[in-house]
Design an enzyme around this catalytic site. Structure first.
Site, mmCIF file in Angstrom:
data_model
loop_
_atom_site.group_PDB
_atom_site.id
_atom_site.type_symbol
_atom_site.label_atom_id
_atom_site.label_comp_id
_atom_site.label_asym_id
_atom_site.label_seq_id
_atom_site.Cartn_x
_atom_site.Cartn_y
_atom_site.Cartn_z
ATOM 1 N N ASP A 198 25.501 13.939 -55.139
ATOM 2 C CA ASP A 198 25.231 13.905 -56.583
ATOM 3 C C ASP A 198 24.925 12.493 -57.066
ATOM 4 O O ASP A 198 25.091 11.517 -56.333
ATOM 5 C CB ASP A 198 26.431 14.482 -57.349
ATOM 6 N N ASN A 217 39.892 18.558 -61.281
ATOM 7 C CA ASN A 217 39.688 19.897 -61.844
ATOM 8 C C ASN A 217 39.130 20.866 -60.799
ATOM 9 O O ASN A 217 38.703 21.964 -61.139
ATOM 10 C CB ASN A 217 38.744 19.823 -63.053
ATOM 11 N N HIS A 275 36.469 20.282 -58.901
ATOM 12 C CA HIS A 275 35.014 20.215 -58.682
ATOM 13 C C HIS A 275 34.690 19.707 -57.285
ATOM 14 O O HIS A 275 35.458 18.956 -56.686
ATOM 15 C CB HIS A 275 34.296 19.407 -59.779
ATOM 16 N N GLU A 300 31.337 21.469 -61.918
ATOM 17 C CA GLU A 300 32.559 21.575 -62.707
ATOM 18 C C GLU A 300 33.002 23.037 -62.798
ATOM 19 O O GLU A 300 32.205 23.954 -62.545
ATOM 20 C CB GLU A 300 32.291 21.035 -64.123
HETATM 21 P P1 PGA Z 1 37.858 10.577 -56.033
HETATM 22 O O1 PGA Z 1 36.814 11.620 -56.600
HETATM 23 O O2 PGA Z 1 37.624 10.517 -54.563
HETATM 24 O O3 PGA Z 1 37.505 9.284 -56.721
HETATM 25 O O4 PGA Z 1 39.210 11.090 -56.381
HETATM 26 C C1 PGA Z 1 36.691 12.858 -55.980
HETATM 27 C C2 PGA Z 1 35.748 13.739 -56.756
HETATM 28 O O5 PGA Z 1 35.683 13.619 -57.987
HETATM 29 O O6 PGA Z 1 35.081 14.571 -56.122
#
Ligand code: PGA
Length: 253
Positions: free
Chosen positions: A74, A143, A145, A150
Site C-alpha cells: 500500500d 483494528n 487491517h 480497514e
Molecule cells: P505497525 O503497523 O507494524 O506499525 O504496527 C502494522 C499495520 O498497520 O499493518
C-alpha cells in the site's frame, strides 16, 4: 515454540529480535529456493527488524536479491515519493537502498497518481504479469487491517482506493508531526490480492496486538476483522513474540 492451529503454523519467539530473525529466515529460504521470487512487502514498525536481518544476510553474501521482484501492499494518497513518510521512501530507507535489488523490480502504488482507479487497475495487472506473489509479508493493524484494508462490510477483492479509519490515522500519526498531516486516503492491495499470494507470513509483535491477534486467529471470519480471512488461506505462518501471542497461547493451551 511452534503450534499448529487449523491451517496456521504459529511460530512464537521470545523477543522482537528473534521474531525478526525468524521472519527474515523464512523470506531468505524462499529466495534461496527460487531466485526470481516475487515478494509482497509491508511497511510499519513491525517488519523493520526483519528488513535489517535481510540486509545483514545479503552483506554477508548469504542472499541475492538481483532476480527478486517486490510489490508493496500500500501507499498513502496523496503523498510525494520524496516525503519521508511515504512508503516509497520507507522501503528505500529500510531495505531497497541497502540490497542488490533492481529498483525497476520494486513496485509500490503511486501516491501521486492523478487517476487512482487507473493506478489500482495497473497495479493489479503488474502483479498478474509477474505471475502473482510467492510470499506476502503482512503486519496487522490495531483494528485488524491488512494492507490498508480497514474493517468494512465486505472483503475487498482487488487493489483499491480507501479512506483511512480515524484509529489508523491516530496510530500512524506517531510518524508525522501531527495527526492532521497523515493522508486520509491510501491505495492498497485488496484482500483478494493478498489472499492470492501462495504463501503468507504475518508478523505480530508487542502486547498491544494480543487482542487483535486473538480475534484474527481464533475469532469469527468477518470483514470487520480483515485479517480473519487468513483463517481460510492454505499456507499461512504467524510469527509472533510471546507478548503478542499471549492470548492465543492461553486459549490453545
Ligand atoms: P505497525 O503497523 O507494524 O506499525 O504496527 C502494522 C499495520 O498497520 O499493518
Amino acid at each position: 515454540m511452534e503450534k499448529r492451529y487449523r491451517n496456521f503454523k504459529i511460530i512464537i519467539k521470545d523477543s522482537y529480535d528473534n521474531t525478526s530473525s525468524a521472519v527474515a529466515d523464512i523470506i531468505a529460504d524462499c529466495i534461496n529456493t527460487k531466485a526470481n521470487t516475487v515478494l509482497g512487502l509491508a511497511t510499519g514498525g513491525t517488519p523493520v527488524g526483519a528488513y535489517k536481518k535481510l540486509i545483514e544476510m545479503q552483506s554477508a553474501g548469504k542472499l541475492d536479491f538481483s532476480r527478486v521482484t517486490c510489490f508493496n501492499l500500500d501507499e498513502y494518497h496523496p503523498i510525494a515519493a520524496t516525503n519521508d513518510q511515504s512508503y516509497k521512501y520507507f522501503m528505500k530507507d529500510n531495505l531497497f537502498d541497502h540490497i542488490n535489488i533492481d529498483p525497476a523490480n520494486t513496485h509500490i502504488p503511486d501516491g501521486m497518481a492523478a487517476d487512482v482507479q487507473t493506478e489500482c487497475i495497473a497495479y493489479e495487472q503488474k502483479i498478474a504479469a509477474a505471475s502473482g506473489i510467492d510470499l506476502q509479508l503482512l503486519g496487522i493493524g490495531m483494528n485488524g487491517h491488512i494492507g490498508f484494508n480497514e474493517p468494512a462490510s465486505a472483503f475487498s477483492r482487488v487493489t483499491n482506493y480507501v479512506e483511512l479509519e480515524a484509529s489508523t490515522i491516530e496510530a500512524n500519526s506517531r510518524y508525522f508531526d501531527s495527526a492532521d498531516e497523515v493522508p486520509k486516503h491510501a491505495l492498497t492491495m485488496g484482500i483478494g490480492t493478498i489472499f492470492a499470494a501462495r504463501q503468507i507470513v504475518m508478523m505480530i509483535t508487542g502486547a498491544a496486538k494480543a487482542n487483535i491477534a486473538e480475534a484474527a486467529v481464533l475469532g469469527n471470519i468477518t470483514p470487520q476483522v480483515p485479517a480473519s480471512i487468513l483463517q481460510l488461506h492454505p499456507n499461512v505462518m504467524l510469527v509472533m513474540d510471546g507478548d503478542a501471542a499471549k492470548n492465543i497461547i492461553a486459549r490453545l493451551a
